[in-house]
Design a protein around this motif. Sequence first.
Motif, PDB file in Angstrom:
ATOM      1  N   VAL A   5       0.860  -1.172   0.000  1.00  0.00           N
ATOM      2  CA  VAL A   5       0.000   0.000   0.000  1.00  0.00           C
ATOM      3  C   VAL A   5       0.901   1.228   0.000  1.00  0.00           C
ATOM      4  N   SER A  64      -2.187  -6.180  -5.306  1.00  0.00           N
ATOM      5  CA  SER A  64      -3.224  -5.286  -5.826  1.00  0.00           C
ATOM      6  C   SER A  64      -4.308  -5.083  -4.767  1.00  0.00           C
ATOM      7  N   ASP A  65      -5.200  -4.132  -5.019  1.00  0.00           N
ATOM      8  CA  ASP A  65      -6.317  -3.917  -4.100  1.00  0.00           C
ATOM      9  C   ASP A  65      -7.131  -5.189  -3.919  1.00  0.00           C
ATOM     10  N   SER A  66      -7.365  -5.942  -5.000  1.00  0.00           N
ATOM     11  CA  SER A  66      -8.180  -7.155  -4.887  1.00  0.00           C
ATOM     12  C   SER A  66      -7.511  -8.212  -4.002  1.00  0.00           C
ATOM     13  N   ARG A  95      -5.915  -7.540  -1.358  1.00  0.00           N
ATOM     14  CA  ARG A  95      -6.052  -7.081   0.019  1.00  0.00           C
ATOM     15  C   ARG A  95      -7.484  -7.149   0.542  1.00  0.00           C
ATOM     16  N   VAL A  96      -8.460  -7.365  -0.347  1.00  0.00           N
ATOM     17  CA  VAL A  96      -9.853  -7.426   0.091  1.00  0.00           C
ATOM     18  C   VAL A  96     -10.026  -8.635   1.001  1.00  0.00           C
ATOM     19  N   GLN A 112     -13.054  -4.458   6.689  1.00  0.00           N
ATOM     20  CA  GLN A 112     -11.779  -3.760   6.819  1.00  0.00           C
ATOM     21  C   GLN A 112     -10.908  -4.488   7.840  1.00  0.00           C
ATOM     22  N   VAL A 170      -6.852  -1.521   6.016  1.00  0.00           N
ATOM     23  CA  VAL A 170      -7.255  -1.831   4.645  1.00  0.00           C
ATOM     24  C   VAL A 170      -8.776  -1.817   4.600  1.00  0.00           C
ATOM     25  N   SER A 202     -12.568  -2.158  -0.132  1.00  0.00           N
ATOM     26  CA  SER A 202     -12.209  -2.239  -1.547  1.00  0.00           C
ATOM     27  C   SER A 202     -10.727  -2.554  -1.755  1.00  0.00           C
ATOM     28  N   GLY A 203      -9.963  -2.694  -0.653  1.00  0.00           N
ATOM     29  CA  GLY A 203      -8.543  -3.017  -0.756  1.00  0.00           C
ATOM     30  C   GLY A 203      -7.629  -1.820  -0.660  1.00  0.00           C
ATOM     31  N   GLY A 204      -8.197  -0.608  -0.638  1.00  0.00           N
ATOM     32  CA  GLY A 204      -7.394   0.595  -0.428  1.00  0.00           C
ATOM     33  C   GLY A 204      -7.123   0.766   1.063  1.00  0.00           C
ATOM     34  N   TYR A 205      -6.549   1.904   1.443  1.00  0.00           N
ATOM     35  CA  TYR A 205      -6.232   2.093   2.853  1.00  0.00           C
ATOM     36  C   TYR A 205      -6.812   3.391   3.395  1.00  0.00           C
TER      37      TYR A 205
END
Length: 194
Positions: free
Chosen positions: A97, A115-117, A119-120, A126, A145, A148-151
């Motif tokens: 990230v 990738s974001d996926s 990390r989902v 979360q 996290v 959606s996998g972002g932070y």
Amino acid sequence: YGSAANDVGAARRFDYSVLCQWVNADKASGEWFVPNQYNESMPAIYNDMDGFLHYWTEKEKGVLQERSWKLDEGERTTITDYFFGKVFVPTQKNVAVAAVGESAESDDNLDIFTSDSDRVFPPGRQWWMSTPYYWDGSTETIFCVGTSGGYSGQRATGTAYVRPIVNVSPDTPVYADPDENGVYSFCLENGEGQ
């Protein structure tokens, strides 16, 4: 998978946190907490929680190996320090990230998070990382996290899940196919898997 961090030690260093104690504990609730300078008493969220390793069999715990995990103390320090243990909660750099103004590329990236996926967290919850999040000026916020996998930065007094990482012997056999949750299980002599 675990539950909430809910301790201010987590916003400073993973090895100071109750979360660190919990993921490395194999004792029942009420038996694993040790007070420290950041957490003199156990946060209430942990009162009825057995240690993360409590229900692991002796064979399952036997394949875990202690190792040195690199701590990520965020932008506030350039000091590199390490935590020695069997279980670790990944850092912002482990899960690739990129913080504001930084590259996601790091020698600390784990190849399971690209990738974001990746990390989902099924089913879209979360989860905590072990890196302090200082951009909001708080000393009680850590990276989290999102669904959606972002932070984002979340107060350490909030609730989120964790995705602990374990270090196993390289000789440990693992089933070729994951279970319905995408988890690979150990192949142990008596057929038990975890």
